[in-house]
Design a protein around this motif. Structure first.
Motif, PDB file in Angstrom:
ATOM      1  N   PHE A  63     -10.747   7.961   2.150  1.00 13.97           N
ATOM      2  CA  PHE A  63     -11.535   6.931   2.816  1.00 13.97           C
ATOM      3  C   PHE A  63     -12.987   7.353   3.028  1.00 13.97           C
ATOM      4  O   PHE A  63     -13.268   8.517   3.316  1.00 13.97           O
ATOM      5  CB  PHE A  63     -10.920   6.601   4.190  1.00 13.97           C
ATOM      6  CG  PHE A  63      -9.702   5.732   4.121  1.00 13.97           C
ATOM      7  CD1 PHE A  63      -8.553   6.157   3.459  1.00 13.97           C
ATOM      8  CD2 PHE A  63      -9.684   4.481   4.738  1.00 13.97           C
ATOM      9  CE1 PHE A  63      -7.421   5.361   3.410  1.00 13.97           C
ATOM     10  CE2 PHE A  63      -8.545   3.676   4.690  1.00 13.97           C
ATOM     11  CZ  PHE A  63      -7.416   4.116   4.022  1.00 13.97           C
ATOM     12  N   ALA A 102       7.777  10.259   3.816  1.00 13.55           N
ATOM     13  CA  ALA A 102       7.921   8.828   3.492  1.00 13.55           C
ATOM     14  C   ALA A 102       7.700   8.630   1.987  1.00 13.55           C
ATOM     15  O   ALA A 102       8.431   7.869   1.339  1.00 13.55           O
ATOM     16  CB  ALA A 102       6.919   7.998   4.294  1.00 13.55           C
ATOM     17  N   GLN A 103       6.724   9.325   1.440  1.00 18.61           N
ATOM     18  CA  GLN A 103       6.464   9.212  -0.001  1.00 18.61           C
ATOM     19  C   GLN A 103       7.625   9.773  -0.816  1.00 18.61           C
ATOM     20  O   GLN A 103       8.058   9.173  -1.796  1.00 18.61           O
ATOM     21  CB  GLN A 103       5.172   9.955  -0.372  1.00 18.61           C
ATOM     22  CG  GLN A 103       3.931   9.294   0.195  1.00 18.61           C
ATOM     23  CD  GLN A 103       2.652   9.876  -0.408  1.00 18.61           C
ATOM     24  OE1 GLN A 103       2.668  10.473  -1.470  1.00 18.61           O
ATOM     25  NE2 GLN A 103       1.539   9.681   0.281  1.00 18.61           N
ATOM     26  N   PRO A 159       0.820  -1.227   0.000  1.00 22.96           N
ATOM     27  CA  PRO A 159       0.000   0.000   0.000  1.00 22.96           C
ATOM     28  C   PRO A 159       0.853   1.276   0.000  1.00 22.96           C
ATOM     29  O   PRO A 159       0.515   2.240  -0.677  1.00 22.96           O
ATOM     30  CB  PRO A 159      -0.787  -0.106   1.309  1.00 22.96           C
ATOM     31  CG  PRO A 159      -0.788  -1.542   1.653  1.00 22.96           C
ATOM     32  CD  PRO A 159       0.448  -2.143   1.079  1.00 22.96           C
ATOM     33  N   ASP A 160       1.958   1.258   0.768  1.00 18.86           N
ATOM     34  CA  ASP A 160       2.782   2.462   0.845  1.00 18.86           C
ATOM     35  C   ASP A 160       3.512   2.733  -0.471  1.00 18.86           C
ATOM     36  O   ASP A 160       3.724   3.887  -0.846  1.00 18.86           O
ATOM     37  CB  ASP A 160       3.764   2.390   2.019  1.00 18.86           C
ATOM     38  CG  ASP A 160       4.462   1.056   2.131  1.00 18.86           C
ATOM     39  OD1 ASP A 160       3.764   0.033   2.292  1.00 18.86           O
ATOM     40  OD2 ASP A 160       5.705   1.018   2.038  1.00 18.86           O
ATOM     41  N   TYR A 214      -4.560   2.603   7.122  1.00 15.98           N
ATOM     42  CA  TYR A 214      -4.700   4.028   6.823  1.00 15.98           C
ATOM     43  C   TYR A 214      -3.321   4.681   6.669  1.00 15.98           C
ATOM     44  O   TYR A 214      -3.063   5.403   5.708  1.00 15.98           O
ATOM     45  CB  TYR A 214      -5.484   4.716   7.947  1.00 15.98           C
ATOM     46  CG  TYR A 214      -5.839   6.158   7.658  1.00 15.98           C
ATOM     47  CD1 TYR A 214      -6.943   6.472   6.880  1.00 15.98           C
ATOM     48  CD2 TYR A 214      -5.066   7.205   8.157  1.00 15.98           C
ATOM     49  CE1 TYR A 214      -7.275   7.795   6.605  1.00 15.98           C
ATOM     50  CE2 TYR A 214      -5.392   8.524   7.889  1.00 15.98           C
ATOM     51  CZ  TYR A 214      -6.492   8.815   7.117  1.00 15.98           C
ATOM     52  OH  TYR A 214      -6.822  10.122   6.841  1.00 15.98           O
ATOM     53  N   LEU A 215      -2.437   4.387   7.614  1.00 16.17           N
ATOM     54  CA  LEU A 215      -1.103   4.989   7.564  1.00 16.17           C
ATOM     55  C   LEU A 215      -0.318   4.504   6.352  1.00 16.17           C
ATOM     56  O   LEU A 215       0.384   5.269   5.699  1.00 16.17           O
ATOM     57  CB  LEU A 215      -0.331   4.680   8.853  1.00 16.17           C
ATOM     58  CG  LEU A 215      -0.896   5.310  10.123  1.00 16.17           C
ATOM     59  CD1 LEU A 215      -0.125   4.836  11.348  1.00 16.17           C
ATOM     60  CD2 LEU A 215      -0.851   6.833  10.029  1.00 16.17           C
ATOM     61  N   ARG A 216      -0.467   3.230   6.035  1.00 15.90           N
ATOM     62  CA  ARG A 216       0.264   2.681   4.884  1.00 15.90           C
ATOM     63  C   ARG A 216      -0.288   3.252   3.586  1.00 15.90           C
ATOM     64  O   ARG A 216       0.462   3.526   2.650  1.00 15.90           O
ATOM     65  CB  ARG A 216       0.196   1.156   4.899  1.00 15.90           C
ATOM     66  CG  ARG A 216       0.883   0.570   6.133  1.00 15.90           C
ATOM     67  CD  ARG A 216       1.171  -0.881   5.971  1.00 15.90           C
ATOM     68  NE  ARG A 216       2.182  -1.086   4.953  1.00 15.90           N
ATOM     69  CZ  ARG A 216       2.434  -2.267   4.397  1.00 15.90           C
ATOM     70  NH1 ARG A 216       1.735  -3.320   4.759  1.00 15.90           N
ATOM     71  NH2 ARG A 216       3.366  -2.387   3.498  1.00 15.90           N
ATOM     72  N   ALA A 217      -1.593   3.446   3.546  1.00 15.68           N
ATOM     73  CA  ALA A 217      -2.198   4.031   2.347  1.00 15.68           C
ATOM     74  C   ALA A 217      -1.745   5.479   2.156  1.00 15.68           C
ATOM     75  O   ALA A 217      -1.899   6.041   1.086  1.00 15.68           O
ATOM     76  CB  ALA A 217      -3.721   3.973   2.442  1.00 15.68           C
ATOM     77  N   ARG A 218      -1.174   6.063   3.208  1.00 11.49           N
ATOM     78  CA  ARG A 218      -0.638   7.420   3.105  1.00 11.49           C
ATOM     79  C   ARG A 218       0.862   7.418   2.868  1.00 11.49           C
ATOM     80  O   ARG A 218       1.519   8.450   2.978  1.00 11.49           O
ATOM     81  CB  ARG A 218      -0.972   8.217   4.371  1.00 11.49           C
ATOM     82  CG  ARG A 218      -2.452   8.477   4.539  1.00 11.49           C
ATOM     83  CD  ARG A 218      -3.008   9.285   3.368  1.00 11.49           C
ATOM     84  NE  ARG A 218      -4.451   9.483   3.480  1.00 11.49           N
ATOM     85  CZ  ARG A 218      -5.344   8.834   2.753  1.00 11.49           C
ATOM     86  NH1 ARG A 218      -4.949   7.941   1.855  1.00 11.49           N
ATOM     87  NH2 ARG A 218      -6.631   9.058   2.889  1.00 11.49           N
ATOM     88  N   GLY A 219       1.417   6.226   2.652  1.00 14.35           N
ATOM     89  CA  GLY A 219       2.818   6.153   2.247  1.00 14.35           C
ATOM     90  C   GLY A 219       3.788   5.682   3.311  1.00 14.35           C
ATOM     91  O   GLY A 219       4.989   5.605   3.062  1.00 14.35           O
ATOM     92  N   LEU A 220       3.314   5.373   4.518  1.00 16.00           N
ATOM     93  CA  LEU A 220       4.253   4.908   5.547  1.00 16.00           C
ATOM     94  C   LEU A 220       4.525   3.414   5.387  1.00 16.00           C
ATOM     95  O   LEU A 220       3.593   2.613   5.394  1.00 16.00           O
ATOM     96  CB  LEU A 220       3.690   5.159   6.950  1.00 16.00           C
ATOM     97  CG  LEU A 220       4.009   6.520   7.549  1.00 16.00           C
ATOM     98  CD1 LEU A 220       3.159   7.593   6.907  1.00 16.00           C
ATOM     99  CD2 LEU A 220       3.778   6.500   9.051  1.00 16.00           C
ATOM    100  N   PRO A 221       5.807   3.043   5.265  1.00 17.89           N
ATOM    101  CA  PRO A 221       6.122   1.610   5.235  1.00 17.89           C
ATOM    102  C   PRO A 221       5.652   0.933   6.517  1.00 17.89           C
ATOM    103  O   PRO A 221       5.482   1.596   7.551  1.00 17.89           O
ATOM    104  CB  PRO A 221       7.650   1.587   5.138  1.00 17.89           C
ATOM    105  CG  PRO A 221       8.034   2.924   4.604  1.00 17.89           C
ATOM    106  CD  PRO A 221       6.998   3.879   5.120  1.00 17.89           C
ATOM    107  N   ALA A 272       1.018   4.398  -2.683  1.00 19.75           N
ATOM    108  CA  ALA A 272       0.850   5.810  -2.324  1.00 19.75           C
ATOM    109  C   ALA A 272       1.990   6.646  -2.912  1.00 19.75           C
ATOM    110  O   ALA A 272       1.763   7.714  -3.470  1.00 19.75           O
ATOM    111  CB  ALA A 272       0.804   5.956  -0.805  1.00 19.75           C
TER     112      ALA A 272
END
Lengths: 254, 438
Positions: A86, A107-108, A74-75, B390-397, A78
Motif C-alpha cells: 500500500f 488464512a492464505q 480480495p482475499d 487492508y486485511l482482506r488484501a492480506r488474505g483474510l476472508p 491474495a
C-alpha cells in the motif's frame, strides 16, 4: 501463459471513468515500472488489481495465470499470490502485528488447501525476515503500523511481502514519504525478493526509486492509459523531459 | 424494539407471585417484614418505564411486561442439566459456587476449596439462622427492581475475605438457569477486608433448551481500605432470557477496583452499577462490553459517585451491535462539592454492524467541585472500510477480517482485566459470539 494480463480495462469511480482501456502484460520474473503524473490512474490500477471496493469495471478483463481476477474477492486474490504494497498502509490499533501476520499467513495457506503453520515455526520465520529488513522485534508486538514512521510502515509492507511469498507484487508509490536512507532500505528489501518466479509492478511518480529497483520494462501512463512502453532508459528520458509530452500524446490519441 | 403491548396491567401477576410464595421464602420476623416492605415499594412503583429518565431507553413495562412465577428449587434433573451447562463453559481455574435457578447447589460447588481467610455462607442460611434481615435492606439504593429482588430473593452468597488476606484463585459465582418461563431472584454480598486481595468472577448461563426465563440479581461488593479487587461479570444467558442485575460497590480509601461486565446473552437485559467512593485515594476501572445481535436489547447503566476527594475513575465501554439489536450505555458521574482532585474519565464507543442496529449513549457529568479533571466522550460508527480492505488484501476472508477488527475494538475494554485467566476467558466468550455470527 503470462502471469498478469490486463486487456482494455475500463474503470469508473462515482460515474467518472478513470481507466479508459488500459492494457498491460507482465510475465514471471519481470519487473515493470509504471510511471505517470498525478491523476493518470496509477493508483486506481493497483486498487483494481487488488480488488478494492468502490471501483466499477465497465469493460475489459484482468487475467492472472489465465484466471479471471475480477471474479475473485480480495482475499482470494491474495491467496492466489497477488500482493499490493500500500501507498498508505493503515494503522490497526488493537491488532498486534505478529498476530495479524500469522492470521493472514494461515488464512492464505488455508485458502490454498495447505496446512496451517504453528506459532513457534512462524515466529522464527518472521524474526528472521524482520532481522534481515532491520525491523526491531518490538515493532512486531505493537498494533499493526500503530505509531510506526513512514519508513517503518513501508518496511512492514515488505516484511509481509517476504513472508507471504506472492508471485505478483504491486508496489504502489513505495517511495512516497521516504527520505533517501529509508528509501534505500526499502528498495534493498524489495531487491532481495526478486526471483525468477516473481513479478513486480512498481508504480511511481518519480524516477528516483528506479535507481534502486531497476525495472525490465517501463510504462508511461497518462489519462487512464499506457501511452508508451520501453526499457529502463525510458525512465531517465522522463526525468529529463517530464510528462507533458505524454499528456499531449494521450490527448491526441483520444 | 418492536414489541406488541397486549396489556399494561403489570403489577397484578407480580403480586400473585409474591402472595403465592411469601411464606416459603427464607427468613422470618424482621426478614419477612423487610420483604413485605420491599414488595410494597415495588408495587407502588411498578415495573420501570420510559417516563423515568433512568429507564428512558429500557421500558420494562413494554419489554418485560410481567414477572414470571418463581422457579422451583432444583431437582436431580435440573442439577444434571446445570452441570452439563457448566461443563460447556471454557475452563477457568477458580473456586466455584453455583446457584441453580436461584438456589445454592452444594453438589456443584466447591466450598471445601475456599482458601483460609475466606468465609462463605448462603443467603438462605444467613436469613434463616441468623438475625440478618439487613441483607434484605436496600440502603439508599432506590428502584423498583432492587426492591422486587429484596422481596423475592431465595438465595445467594455472603462472602467475606478477612483483612490482609490475598486469595490466589478467583471466586466464581456461577448462575445457571434450567427452568423455562420462571423467574429467579438472587442476592449476594462480597466483603473484602482491609488490604485484602480478591478476584470475583460471575457468570450467567442457561442449561440447553431453557426458554424465556427471568433473572433478577443483586451483587453488593464492599472493598476495604487498601484492598485490591477485580470483578468480572460475564452474562451469557439464554437467547430469550431477561436479566436485570444491580451491582452496588463501595470503595474504601486507597483501594483499587477493576470491574468489568460483558453482556452477550439474553434478549433483554439491564446491568445497573452503582459505585461510591467512600475513602480517599482510591482508583477504579469500570469497563464493559455489549455484544448484541438479533433483537437483543442490553442496557448498561453505571453511576459513579465521587463522594470523597483524590479518587480516580476510568470507564471504557464498547458495544458491538448487529442486526436489529439495541445497545444502551448510560454513564453518570457525580463529583460532590468537596471531592477535589477527582480524576474521572469515561469513554463509550459503539460499533454498528447493520443499518438497523441501534446504540444509545448517554454520558452525564455533574461536577460540583472546582479542582477536578473530568472528561467523557462517545462515538458511534461502522467498521472502517479501509482497514477491512487492508486485511482482506492480506488474505483474510470478510468475516475473519471483521472479527479481527471487532476483537480489537472490544479489546480496549477487556485489557483492563489484570487476571490472565479471566481475560482469556472473556476473550474466548467474545470469540464464540463472533463465531456464532458466522
Amino acid at each position: 501463459m503470462s502471469l498478469l494480463e490486463i486487456k482494455d480495462l475500463q474503470v469508473r469511480v462515482d460515474d467518472r471513468e478513470i481507466l479508459h482501456g488500459l492494457s498491460l502484460t507482465v510475465n514471471e520474473g519481470e519487473i515493470h515500472a509504471i510511471m505517470g503524473p498525478n491523476g493518470s490512474g496509477k493508483s486506481t490500477l493497483s486498487h483494481v488489481i487488488a480488488g478494492k471496493p468502490g471501483y466499477e469495471v465497465t469493460g475489459g478483463e484482468i487475467l492472472f495465470r489465465g484466471e479471471d481476477l475480477l471474479e475473485m474477492d480480495p482475499d482470494e486474490r491474495a491467496a492466489k499470490g497477488v500482493f499490493l504494497a500500500f501507498q498508505y498502509p493503515v494503522e490497526i490499533p488493537g491488532v498486534v502485528t505478529m498476530n495479524f501476520l500469522r492470521t493472514a499467513y494461515n488464512a492464505q495457506r488455508k485458502a490454498r488447501g495447505e496446512s496451517e503453520l504453528m506459532a513457534p515455526e512462524f515466529l522464527k520465520k518472521v524474526r528472521e525476515v524482520a532481522k534481515r529488513l532491520g525491523i526491531p522485534q518490538d515493532m512486531l508486538k505493537r498494533g499493526v503500523n500503530v505509531g510506526f514512521s513512514g519508513g517503518e510502515k513501508k518496511r512492514n509492507e515488505i516484511l509481509q511481502m517476504a513472508l507471504f511469498e506472492p508471485s505478483l507484487c504491486i508496489l504502489d508509490e513505495m517511495d512516497s514519504g521516504l527520505d533517501i536512507d529509508a528509501l534505500r532500505i526499502a528498495a534493498d528489501g524489495v531487491n532481495a525478493l526478486r526471483s525468477p518466479g516473481r513479478a513486480m509492478v512498481v508504480i511511481t511518480h518519480y524516477q528516483r526509486l528506479l535507481n534502486y529497483i531497476i525495472p525490465d520494462v517501463v510504462h508511461v501512463m497518462s489519462k487512464g492509459r499506457v501511452v508508451k512502453s520501453g526499457g529502463k532508459e525510458l525512465a531517465l528520458e522522463l526525468e529529463a523531459s517530464g510528462y507533458a509530452q505524454f499528456d499531449e500524446a494521450a490527448l491526441t490519441a483520444a | 424494539m418492536n414489541v406488541v403491548l397486549t396489556k399494561t396491567e403489570t403489577q397484578r401477576p407480580a403480586s400473585d407471585v409474591f402472595a403465592g410464595v411469601r411464606d416459603r421464602l427464607p427468613g422470618r420476623g424482621k426478614a419477612a417484614e423487610a420483604r413485605e416492605q420491599a414488595f410494597a415499594a415495588f408495587e407502588r412503583a411498578g415495573l420501570p418505564h420510559r417516563r423515568l429518565e433512568d429507564w428512558k431507553y429500557t421500558d420494562l413495562r413494554a419489554l418485560m411486561r410481567d414477572v414470571l412465577p418463581l422457579a422451583a428449587a432444583p431437582d436431580k434433573n435440573a442439577l444434571e442439566r446445570a452441570e452439563a451447562a457448566l461443563a460447556s463453559l471454557p475452563a477457568v481455574d477458580a473456586v466455584r459456587v453455583v446457584l441453580v435457578d436461584g438456589a445454592f447447589a452444594p453438589t456443584l460447588s466447591n466450598l471445601g476449596g475456599m482458601e483460609t481467610g475466606v468465609r462463605v455462607q448462603t443467603l438462605r442460611e444467613a436469613l434463616e439462622d441468623g438475625n440478618h434481615a439487613d441483607l434484605l435492606s436496600n440502603g439508599s439504593e432506590p428502584g423498583a427492581m432492587i426492591a422486587l429482588n429484596a422481596a423475592m430473593a431465595t438465595d445467594g452468597l455472603v462472602i467475606t475475605v478477612a483483612d490482609r488476606v490475598a486469595i490466589a484463585k478467583p471466586l466464581h459465582i456461577a448462575h445457571v438457569a434450567t427452568r423455562g418461563s420462571t423467574a429467579s431472584f438472587t442476592r449476594s454480598f462480597l466483603t473484602i477486608g482491609k488490604a485484602a486481595q480478591a478476584t470475583l468472577l460471575e457468570s450467567f448461563v442457561a442449561a440447553e433448551g431453557t426458554k424465556s426465563y427471568q433473572v433478577n440479581d443483586v451483587i453488593s461488593v464492599s472493598v476495604g481500605d487498601d484492598a485490591e479487587v477485580q470483578h468480572v461479570r460475564l452474562m451469557d444467558d439464554g437467547a430469550d432470557a431477561t436479566n436485570i442485575t444491580t451491582a452496588v460497590f463501595s470503595v474504601g480509601a486507597k483501594a483499587r477496583l477493576t470491574t468489568f461486565n460483558m453482556t452477550s446473552g439474553g434478549i433483554l437485559s439491564r446491568y445497573q452499577g452503582h459505585l461510591t467512593f467512600s475513602g480517599e485515594g482510591a482508583e477504579v476501572n469500570a469497563n464493559g462490553v455489549n455484544l448484541l445481535n438479533g433483537r437483543q436489547h442490553a442496557d448498561t447503566t453505571l453511576f459513579l459517585d465521587h463522594a470523597v476527594p483524590h479518587c480516580m475513575s476510568r470507564e471504557v465501554f464498547r458495544s458491538v451491535v448487529d442486526d436489529r439489536a439495541q445497545s444502551v450505555f448510560q454513564g453518570r458521574i457525580i463529583v460532590r462539592p468537596h471531592a477535589q482532585k477527582t480524576d474521572a474519565k469515561m469513554m463509550t464507543r459503539a460499533l454498528l454492524l447493520s443499518d438497523e442496529a441501534e446504540a444509545d449513549n448517554k454520558p452525564e457529568l455533574e461536577i460540583f467541585a472546582d479542582d477536578v479533571t473530568c472528561g467523557h466522550g462517545a462515538t458511534t460508527g461502522a467498521l472502517d472500510e479501509s482497514l477491512l480492505f487492508y486485511l482482506r488484501a492480506r488474505g483474510l476472508p470478510e468475516k475473519e477480517a471483521e472479527a479481527l477488527l471487532i476483537q480489537a475494538f472490544v479489546g480496549e475494554a477487556i485489557e483492563a482485566i489484570a487476571s490472565d485467566g479471566l481475560r482469556e476467558l472473556t476473550v474466548t466468550i467474545a470469540r464464540a459470539w463472533l463465531e456464532r455470527r458466522g
